[in-house]
Every structure is written in structure tokens, then in C-alpha cells.
Design an enzyme around this catalytic site. Structure first.
Site, PDB file in Angstrom:
ATOM      1  N   ASP A 163      47.443  17.424  64.862  1.00  0.00           N
ATOM      2  CA  ASP A 163      48.825  17.775  65.181  1.00  0.00           C
ATOM      3  C   ASP A 163      49.394  18.698  64.095  1.00  0.00           C
ATOM      4  O   ASP A 163      49.344  18.360  62.904  1.00  0.00           O
ATOM      5  CB  ASP A 163      49.653  16.487  65.286  1.00  0.00           C
ATOM      6  CG  ASP A 163      51.116  16.803  65.480  1.00  0.00           C
ATOM      7  OD1 ASP A 163      51.435  17.530  66.431  1.00  0.00           O
ATOM      8  OD2 ASP A 163      51.937  16.347  64.666  1.00  0.00           O
ATOM      9  N   PRO A 166      53.282  17.991  73.861  1.00  0.00           N
ATOM     10  CA  PRO A 166      52.994  17.662  72.462  1.00  0.00           C
ATOM     11  C   PRO A 166      53.692  18.565  71.439  1.00  0.00           C
ATOM     12  O   PRO A 166      53.474  18.424  70.241  1.00  0.00           O
ATOM     13  CB  PRO A 166      51.473  17.880  72.390  1.00  0.00           C
ATOM     14  CG  PRO A 166      51.175  18.909  73.432  1.00  0.00           C
ATOM     15  CD  PRO A 166      52.205  18.749  74.517  1.00  0.00           C
ATOM     16  N   ASP A 209      51.686  29.182  67.648  1.00  0.00           N
ATOM     17  CA  ASP A 209      51.379  29.572  69.038  1.00  0.00           C
ATOM     18  C   ASP A 209      51.250  28.300  69.866  1.00  0.00           C
ATOM     19  O   ASP A 209      50.196  28.010  70.425  1.00  0.00           O
ATOM     20  CB  ASP A 209      50.068  30.382  69.048  1.00  0.00           C
ATOM     21  CG  ASP A 209      49.734  30.924  70.428  1.00  0.00           C
ATOM     22  OD1 ASP A 209      50.627  30.968  71.286  1.00  0.00           O
ATOM     23  OD2 ASP A 209      48.559  31.307  70.626  1.00  0.00           O
ATOM     24  N   GLU A 222      43.332  29.032  73.133  1.00  0.00           N
ATOM     25  CA  GLU A 222      42.424  29.996  73.791  1.00  0.00           C
ATOM     26  C   GLU A 222      41.540  30.725  72.781  1.00  0.00           C
ATOM     27  O   GLU A 222      40.510  31.294  73.131  1.00  0.00           O
ATOM     28  CB  GLU A 222      43.206  31.067  74.566  1.00  0.00           C
ATOM     29  CG  GLU A 222      44.193  30.584  75.590  1.00  0.00           C
ATOM     30  CD  GLU A 222      45.627  30.612  75.063  1.00  0.00           C
ATOM     31  OE1 GLU A 222      45.837  30.248  73.878  1.00  0.00           O
ATOM     32  OE2 GLU A 222      46.528  30.960  75.835  1.00  0.00           O
TER      33      GLU A 222
HETATM   34  N1  SAM Z   1      51.102  31.363  75.108  1.00  0.00           N
HETATM   35  C1  SAM Z   1      51.552  30.060  75.093  1.00  0.00           C
HETATM   36  C2  SAM Z   1      52.853  29.825  75.750  1.00  0.00           C
HETATM   37  O1  SAM Z   1      53.329  30.737  76.395  1.00  0.00           O
HETATM   38  O2  SAM Z   1      53.404  28.746  75.652  1.00  0.00           O
HETATM   39  C3  SAM Z   1      51.064  29.197  73.998  1.00  0.00           C
HETATM   40  C4  SAM Z   1      49.575  29.170  74.183  1.00  0.00           C
HETATM   41  S1  SAM Z   1      48.530  28.069  73.426  1.00  0.00           S
HETATM   42  C5  SAM Z   1      47.393  27.661  74.717  1.00  0.00           C
HETATM   43  C6  SAM Z   1      49.411  26.562  73.215  1.00  0.00           C
HETATM   44  C7  SAM Z   1      48.569  25.532  72.498  1.00  0.00           C
HETATM   45  O3  SAM Z   1      49.388  24.754  71.643  1.00  0.00           O
HETATM   46  C8  SAM Z   1      47.867  24.549  73.427  1.00  0.00           C
HETATM   47  O4  SAM Z   1      46.478  24.735  73.363  1.00  0.00           O
HETATM   48  C9  SAM Z   1      48.311  23.168  72.933  1.00  0.00           C
HETATM   49  O5  SAM Z   1      47.311  22.191  72.997  1.00  0.00           O
HETATM   50  C10 SAM Z   1      48.724  23.506  71.503  1.00  0.00           C
HETATM   51  N2  SAM Z   1      49.649  22.535  70.915  1.00  0.00           N
HETATM   52  C11 SAM Z   1      50.724  21.943  71.516  1.00  0.00           C
HETATM   53  N3  SAM Z   1      51.324  21.088  70.674  1.00  0.00           N
HETATM   54  C12 SAM Z   1      50.635  21.141  69.501  1.00  0.00           C
HETATM   55  C13 SAM Z   1      50.760  20.459  68.254  1.00  0.00           C
HETATM   56  N4  SAM Z   1      51.709  19.529  68.079  1.00  0.00           N
HETATM   57  N5  SAM Z   1      49.880  20.762  67.267  1.00  0.00           N
HETATM   58  C14 SAM Z   1      48.893  21.682  67.460  1.00  0.00           C
HETATM   59  N6  SAM Z   1      48.712  22.332  68.641  1.00  0.00           N
HETATM   60  C15 SAM Z   1      49.576  22.067  69.642  1.00  0.00           C
END
Ligand code: SAM
Length: 305
Positions: A142, A169, A160, A90
Site C-alpha cells: 500500500d 484502495p 498513478d 500497467e
Molecule cells: N490511469 C489511472 C486512472 O485513470 O485512474 C490510474 C491507473 S493505474 C492502473 C491505478 C493503479 O493504482 C491500480 O493498479 C491500483 O491497484 C493501484 N492502487 C490503488 N490504490 C493503491 C494504493 N493504496 N497503493 C498502491 N497502489 C494502489
């Protein structure tokens, strides 16, 4: 997003429990290479981002989540200059880091380019232009692979990422092996801060396991929790360090640092809040000490749904 009936959707936490939200309109509903993405305008919480049907943040209360994820860690560090964010699509975690004038560079590593595109288009209240700040270096990739290859040392690393869903992921970003790689990339005064899932006594296993796993690597690990109404369940966070302890920082010291560092615009975090956050309840202490196990790559942990 599971539609319950006309203009009501339900976020399920387990097979047996969920939260109903009334909504006005759906702005985004689709799949990316990594997850299901929805952006919805709800009646009570305003605009909301959901990934794989799970609430990630809402317009009404995202400031609580993002300030608590970022600000304790940045104020615990005596002089944070170089910060890494993993996830945080975000852009609000980035916004919070950039409040600190002495931060010189923030790398943000997000796996899903489409989440970033949607955030730029629909979530401007979250990022408030943070992606365009000259101190920002935005990388699509990643987090696990990146940290294993990186040679950079950071002052603060903020994780986060989404909860560890079995098909999502992020589940390999909760293991001992991952936290070991993070520890190698932190300076001696470095701090890691992360969201740790619900701290509810009935779903405590995930947060307790994250806490137990961090304790295998870091001498100081503190779990804390907050009420973020759109999540419904109480929400957990952890900070971990090689020695700095957030419990030794008084309200007066934090307030003085907020002024001295010229950090403005905080709505949820100040000195009194800092002291309160790290005085956790007896019930949560018991959850953290008794409900967890060490999370290994070969034995990951998954959210109930
Ligand atoms: N507030 C959140 C919650 O309650 O779970 C987390 C928010 S944030 C939107 C989570 C982000 O982590 C997503 O945009 C997702 O695409 C990213 N994400 C997930 N796995 C990831 C990875 N392996 N590497 C980098 N980003 C990742």
C-alpha cells in the site's frame, strides 16, 4: 463492467452520464482482494484495462496519459536519479520513467499483485519489458503505508493511483496527510506529479480539491489538463514543487533537454506541448480556484460513482 447490450458496455461517470464502448472480447473479468479487474478488446480503443468499471488506460491513447503524467515532472527536475511510482499497475508509467538514461533507480509500489500479473500477461505494449529493467524495484504494498515508513529521499514521486472511489484502495492517497508524508520524502528540488481525475467543469470538485490540498503543503502547484479520448472527459493532472515552476521552462529549453538527456520515443510530449500544457484555460483556472476544499483523512473525497 456494465453490459449495456450485446457487445456494448457502458462506463458511467455519474448516475446520469456514461460512455458506450463496443467490444470484441473480454480477456479478464474477475475480482481481486482490492478491486474488480477487466481487460477488454474494444473496437475503437483497442485493448483496455478497467478497474471497478472505470477506464484506466487504452492501447490507442495510453501514451498521452502516461507521457503527460511523467515527462513534465522529469524534465522539470535538473537531474532526476531516484524516482518513486505509487500505483501504475500497467507498467507504462514505469516505462516512461525508464526512458531517462540518467535515472538510476525506480521504485514502483503497487497494491494489487494480480493487476501486475494481468499486466505482464496481457499488457505488454504498456510495460514493454519495464518490469525486468535492472533499475526497477517492484514492491507489492500500500502506497500510503510505504511512504509513511520510508526513510528514502526521492527526486520525483509519481502518483498513478485509481480515482478515490469510496470502496476502492486509493482514497487515502488524496489527503493532506498523505501529501505531507510525500513532501517529507522529496529532495529540496523534488517534484510530485499525479493524475487528478477529470478536469471537466461539471466534475471539477475532485481535481480542484486535490489542487487546494497540495497548495496547503507545496509553494508551487500547477494543474493542467489533456484530452485522452478513451476517458471521454477532459483529464486533469497536477505537479507540485518547493520552488521549481514548469511555466518558466520554454519550448526550446525542453527540446534541448530531450536531446541532451538522450530521451527517445516520445509521441505526445515535446517543448511546444510543455508550454501549451501549462497555459491552462480561464475556465479551468476558475474551477481550480473556486470548486475545491482541503481533503483530510477524516474528511476524504470520493468520485461520484
Ligand atoms: N490511469 C489511472 C486512472 O485513470 O485512474 C490510474 C491507473 S493505474 C492502473 C491505478 C493503479 O493504482 C491500480 O493498479 C491500483 O491497484 C493501484 N492502487 C490503488 N490504490 C493503491 C494504493 N493504496 N497503493 C498502491 N497502489 C494502489
Amino acid at each position: 463492467m456494465e453490459i449495456y447490450k450485446d457487445h456494448l458496455f457502458v462506463e458511467m461517470y455519474s448516475e446520469n452520464e456514461g460512455h458506450l464502448h463496443g467490444f470484441k472480447q473480454v480477456l479478464v473479468a474477475g475480482s481481486t482482494d482490492f478491486q474488480q479487474v477487466e481487460i477488454v478488446d474494444t473496437h475503437e480503443y483497442g485493448r483496455c484495462l478497467l478497474l471497478d468499471g472505470k477506464m484506466q488506460s487504452s492501447q490507442a491513447d495510453e501514451y498521452i496519459y502516461h507521457e503527460f503524467l511523467v515527462q513534465p515532472a522529469l524534465f522539470m527536475h535538473p537531474n532526476p536519479k531516484r524516482v518513486l511510482i505509487i500505483g501504475g499497475g500497467e507498467g507504462a508509467t514505469l516505462r516512461e520513467v525508464l526512458r531517462h538514461p540518467q535515472v538510476e533507480q525506480v521504485e514502483m509500489l503497487e497494491i494489487d499483485a494480480k493487476v501486475l500479473d494481468f499486466a505482464k500477461k496481457y499488457l505488454s505494449e504498456w510495460h514493454q519489458g519495464a518490469f525486468a529493467d535492472p533499475r526497477t524495484r517492484l514492491i507489492v504494498g500500500d502506497g500510503r503505508k510505504y511512504i509513511e515508513k520510508s526513510q528514502t529521499q526521492y527526486d520525483v514521486i509519481i502518483i498513478d493511483v485509481s480515482d478515490p472511489g469510496s470502496e476502492g484502495p486509493a482514497y487515502l492517497l488524496y489527503t493532506r496527510q498523505f501529501y505531507q508524508s510525500i513532501a517529507r520524502r522529496l529532495n529540496p528540488q523534488g517534484i510530485i506529479s499525479l493524475q487528478a481525475g477529470s478536469s471537466s467543469v461539471v466534475y471539477g470538485e475532485i481535481m480542484a480539491s486535490i489542487y487546494q490540498t497540495l497548495k496547503r503543503i507545496f509553494p508551487v502547484v500547477c494543474g493542467f489538463e489533456a484530452s485522452i479520448p478513451s476517458f471521454d472527459l477532459p483529464w486533469g493532472f497536477c505537479v507540485a514543487t518547493f520552488g521549481i515552476n514548469p511555466k518558466t521552462l520554454t519550448a526550446a529549453a525542453i527540446d534541448e533537454q530531450i536531446n541532451q538527456r538522450g530521451v527517445s520515443g516520445l509521441r505526445a510530449y515535446d517543448g511546444e506541448t510543455h508550454e501549451g500544457l501549462f497555459r491552462i484555460t480561464k475556465a479551468l483556472r476558475e474551477v481550480l480556484d473556486t470548486q475545491g476544499r482541503v481533503i483530510e483523512d477524516k474528511r476524504p473525497i470520493y468520485t461520484p460513482l
